[in-house]
Design a protein around this motif. Structure first.
Motif, PDB file in Angstrom:
ATOM      1  N   UNK A  68      13.026   7.344  -9.819  1.00 20.47           N
ATOM      2  CA  UNK A  68      13.266   7.252  -8.371  1.00 20.47           C
ATOM      3  C   UNK A  68      11.945   7.257  -7.615  1.00 20.47           C
ATOM      4  N   UNK A  69      11.067   8.210  -7.994  1.00 16.18           N
ATOM      5  CA  UNK A  69       9.765   8.264  -7.326  1.00 16.18           C
ATOM      6  C   UNK A  69       8.980   6.984  -7.575  1.00 16.18           C
ATOM      7  N   UNK A  70       9.080   6.476  -8.809  1.00 15.24           N
ATOM      8  CA  UNK A  70       8.353   5.247  -9.138  1.00 15.24           C
ATOM      9  C   UNK A  70       8.873   4.074  -8.316  1.00 15.24           C
ATOM     10  N   UNK A  71      10.193   3.980  -8.198  1.00 14.21           N
ATOM     11  CA  UNK A  71      10.781   2.881  -7.435  1.00 14.21           C
ATOM     12  C   UNK A  71      10.394   2.979  -5.962  1.00 14.21           C
ATOM     13  N   UNK A  72      10.443   4.228  -5.420  1.00 14.54           N
ATOM     14  CA  UNK A  72      10.050   4.412  -4.022  1.00 14.54           C
ATOM     15  C   UNK A  72       8.588   4.037  -3.827  1.00 14.54           C
ATOM     16  N   UNK A  73       7.726   4.480  -4.747  1.00 14.87           N
ATOM     17  CA  UNK A  73       6.297   4.171  -4.624  1.00 14.87           C
ATOM     18  C   UNK A  73       6.061   2.667  -4.721  1.00 14.87           C
ATOM     19  N   UNK A  74       6.733   2.009  -5.679  1.00 14.90           N
ATOM     20  CA  UNK A  74       6.572   0.572  -5.799  1.00 14.90           C
ATOM     21  C   UNK A  74       7.040  -0.148  -4.534  1.00 14.90           C
ATOM     22  N   UNK A  75       8.193   0.323  -3.999  1.00 12.49           N
ATOM     23  CA  UNK A  75       8.727  -0.309  -2.779  1.00 12.49           C
ATOM     24  C   UNK A  75       7.792  -0.100  -1.600  1.00 12.49           C
ATOM     25  N   UNK A  76       7.274   1.145  -1.496  1.00 13.36           N
ATOM     26  CA  UNK A  76       6.373   1.439  -0.378  1.00 13.36           C
ATOM     27  C   UNK A  76       5.096   0.618  -0.474  1.00 13.36           C
ATOM     28  N   UNK A  77       4.526   0.544  -1.679  1.00 14.65           N
ATOM     29  CA  UNK A  77       3.304  -0.245  -1.846  1.00 14.65           C
ATOM     30  C   UNK A  77       3.561  -1.716  -1.507  1.00 14.65           C
ATOM     31  N   UNK A  78       4.714  -2.213  -1.953  1.00 12.70           N
ATOM     32  CA  UNK A  78       5.046  -3.604  -1.659  1.00 12.70           C
ATOM     33  C   UNK A  78       5.228  -3.832  -0.163  1.00 12.70           C
ATOM     34  N   UNK A  79       5.897  -2.853   0.483  1.00 11.64           N
ATOM     35  CA  UNK A  79       6.109  -3.011   1.936  1.00 11.64           C
ATOM     36  C   UNK A  79       4.802  -2.931   2.700  1.00 11.64           C
ATOM     37  N   UNK A  80       3.877  -2.072   2.232  1.00  8.95           N
ATOM     38  CA  UNK A  80       2.584  -1.996   2.918  1.00  8.95           C
ATOM     39  C   UNK A  80       1.838  -3.327   2.796  1.00  8.95           C
ATOM     40  N   UNK A  81       1.881  -3.920   1.581  1.00  9.51           N
ATOM     41  CA  UNK A  81       1.209  -5.219   1.424  1.00  9.51           C
ATOM     42  C   UNK A  81       1.867  -6.278   2.308  1.00  9.51           C
ATOM     43  N   UNK A  82       3.211  -6.239   2.384  1.00  9.91           N
ATOM     44  CA  UNK A  82       3.928  -7.218   3.221  1.00  9.91           C
ATOM     45  C   UNK A  82       3.592  -7.004   4.693  1.00  9.91           C
ATOM     46  N   UNK A  83       3.496  -5.726   5.134  1.00 11.22           N
ATOM     47  CA  UNK A  83       3.182  -5.436   6.543  1.00 11.22           C
ATOM     48  C   UNK A  83       1.807  -5.980   6.905  1.00 11.22           C
ATOM     49  N   UNK A  84       0.840  -5.812   5.992  1.00 15.64           N
ATOM     50  CA  UNK A  84      -0.497  -6.328   6.258  1.00 15.64           C
ATOM     51  C   UNK A  84      -0.498  -7.852   6.311  1.00 15.64           C
ATOM     52  N   UNK A  85       0.337  -8.478   5.463  1.00 15.18           N
ATOM     53  CA  UNK A  85       0.450  -9.942   5.521  1.00 15.18           C
ATOM     54  C   UNK A  85       1.077 -10.386   6.842  1.00 15.18           C
ATOM     55  N   UNK A  86       2.078  -9.622   7.332  1.00 15.42           N
ATOM     56  CA  UNK A  86       2.703  -9.948   8.624  1.00 15.42           C
ATOM     57  C   UNK A  86       1.664  -9.872   9.739  1.00 15.42           C
ATOM     58  N   UNK A  87       0.817  -8.819   9.691  1.00 19.21           N
ATOM     59  CA  UNK A  87      -0.207  -8.648  10.719  1.00 19.21           C
ATOM     60  C   UNK A  87      -1.156  -9.845  10.726  1.00 19.21           C
TER      61      UNK A  87
END
Length: 477
Positions: A36-55
């Motif tokens: 669960x922690x791994x999935x959350x961390x992977x999702x968060x890291x992916x979302x952070x990369x996506x947010x920076x791409x959106x910016x």
């Protein structure tokens, strides 16, 4: 014991199962929460990369239709909801205008962190206008040192939770399958330990009641196999000990019976003769004959008692042997001369075959003479009108003495018994072959005390050969 053995199987089974179940459960829970922690961390890291791409994608766009279209495209590409808010926290653009109305505001704490250039922690948020909880990340919106506001990315928590739920379900099935396999393995392991112990217990019970016939089948070389082997060895030794005890008991019984018989016969004759003499039933002329018979019976009993005492002392090591160098040739010549009259009475001759320059032998001369005397006497007793040959020679470091006769011989069934006390090959023969039945037993004990060996070869109606091998020098004991 059987009940205890069953308890042992259950204790092993349940003990192993508890350990395995606890281990698999702990591993399952650990993997579940770690995943669960791994999935959350992977999702968060992916979302952070996506947010920076959106910016990066909307840095050159102003709020309006063009930005909304760009956000909608990014929403489709990243499968995430995208909001853009200004410096005051008011939402100015969104990728899903139907879910959140433009103009609503983001929490002022989040706005403050963004405007100060900090990235707020990823968290599960429930915003007005969203139908389900979202995992949200917020990054500054701007270029260089210029911050225009913030960008919010939302990913549905339910989808992530469903994925984690599927993973947990897979882990649970793996744990259950592992538990079934472990149960089978633990059952076999417990059975493989308790089964040989049950076999050991069964054989041990038989040993306890004196039955040594059964042995444990050893199928392994581990500690249980070594225990089974040890018990088999103990059983074999006990069986041998019990057989030896029975043999000794039988010898003791035979000894008492034979001793009683050997003493009773002359005593009965003596008693009868004495009663006849006391009653005056014997004439004066016949008394000499009766006295002569009584005298010989007394001599027989004396020889019997002397032989018994010698044999008992030899077997109990109560006789101290005086070892000196003995000239065997002179001893044999003296014995041959002493038997001259006895040999002539039976029509026998004696021949000595002595090796030239025969060395001296270290021995007890008196006992060596007693041994040879018994053998020659025995040969003369069972030979009539025949020949007795005594040979002496050396072989390596040993003296080899043979006493050979051409007498009646010994049957195959009697050969193993000739060394027993009171055993007489001449049973049923005439009384003139009277003997104590202890001569050969004494001979064997004397040979053994000299650290030698004695062998017997005989054929009925052909003759008998006793071969004695003695060391020339005695080892210090």
């Amino acid at each position: 014991m059987g009940h205890l053995n069953k308890n042992l199987f259950r204790r092993l089974l349940f003990g192993y199962l508890i350990v395995v179940l606890a281990g698999l459960g702990a591993v399952g829970l650990f993997m579940s929460y770690t995943m669960k922690d791994y999935m959350y961390d992977m999702t968060k890291d992916g979302m952070m990369r996506k947010a920076n791409k959106v910016n990066l994608s909307i840095q050159d766009l102003n709020p309006g239709e063009a930005m909304n279209s760009r956000l909608a495209m990014l929403d489709g590409s990243f499968d995430t909801r995208v909001w853009v808010f200004g410096k005051n926290g008011e939402i100015i653009a969104t990728s899903t205008p139907n879910e959140v109305s433009v103009g609503k505001s983001v929490n002022h704490n989040i706005v403050r962190d963004v405007m100060q250039g900090r990235t707020p922690p990823v968290q599960e948020l429930a915003f007005d206008g969203l139908n389900e909880p979202m995992l949200s990340v917020v990054v500054p919106w701007g270029q260089g040192d210029s911050i225009y506001g913030g960008i919010v990315l939302h990913s549905p928590v339910n989808g992530l939770n469903q994925t984690i739920g599927h993973i947990r379900e897979t882990i649970l099935w793996a744990v259950l399958i592992g538990l079934v396999i472990s149960t089978a393995m633990v059952s076999y392991l417990s059975w493989s330990i308790s089964r040989p112990l049950r076999e050991i217990e069964r054989v041990a019970n038989k040993i306890g009641i004196g039955d040594f016939s059964e042995k444990i089948e050893v199928h392994s070389s581990d500690e249980i196999g070594e225990l089974a082997t040890t018990i088999n060895q103990i059983s074999s030794r006990l069986e041998m000990t019990e057989a030896e005890r029975k043999r000794l008991d039988q010898i003791r019984s035979d000894f008492l019976a034979n001793a009683s018989h050997e003493l009773r016969t002359p005593l009965t004759a003596l008693q009868g003769f004495l009663e006849a003499l006391q009653d005056g039933l014997i004439s004066e002329e016949g008394r000499t004959k009766y006295y002569d018979v009584m005298y010989h019976e007394t001599l027989h009993m004396t020889r019997l008692v002397d032989d018994l005492m010698d044999l008992v002392k030899l077997e109990n090591d109560d006789i101290a042997f005086s070892m000196h160098e003995v000239q065997l040739e002179a001893l044999l010549k003296r014995l041959a001369f002493s038997f001259d009259n006895a040999l002539k009475e039976r029509g026998n001759t004696i021949q000595l075959e002595i090796e030239a320059n025969l060395p001296r032998i270290e021995a007890d001369q008196d006992r060596l003479e007693q041994m040879l005397n018994n053998l020659i006497k025995n040969a003369n007793k069972f030979t009539e009108d025949g020949a007795i040959t005594v040979t002496a020679s050396t072989r390596d470091q040993d003296m080899v003495i043979e006493v050979k006769d051409t007498g009646v011989g010994i049957s195959d069934k009697d050969k193993p018994l000739v060394w027993e006390r009171f055993f007489k090959v001449d049973r049923g023969r005439e009384r003139r072959n009277l003997g104590t039945g202890l001569g050969l037993s004494i001979v064997r004990e004397i040979v053994l005390r000299h650290h030698g060996q004695i062998e017997l070869q005989s054929e009925e109606s052909i003759g008998t050969v006793f071969t004695i091998t003695l060391p020339l020098t005695q080892q210090a004991s």
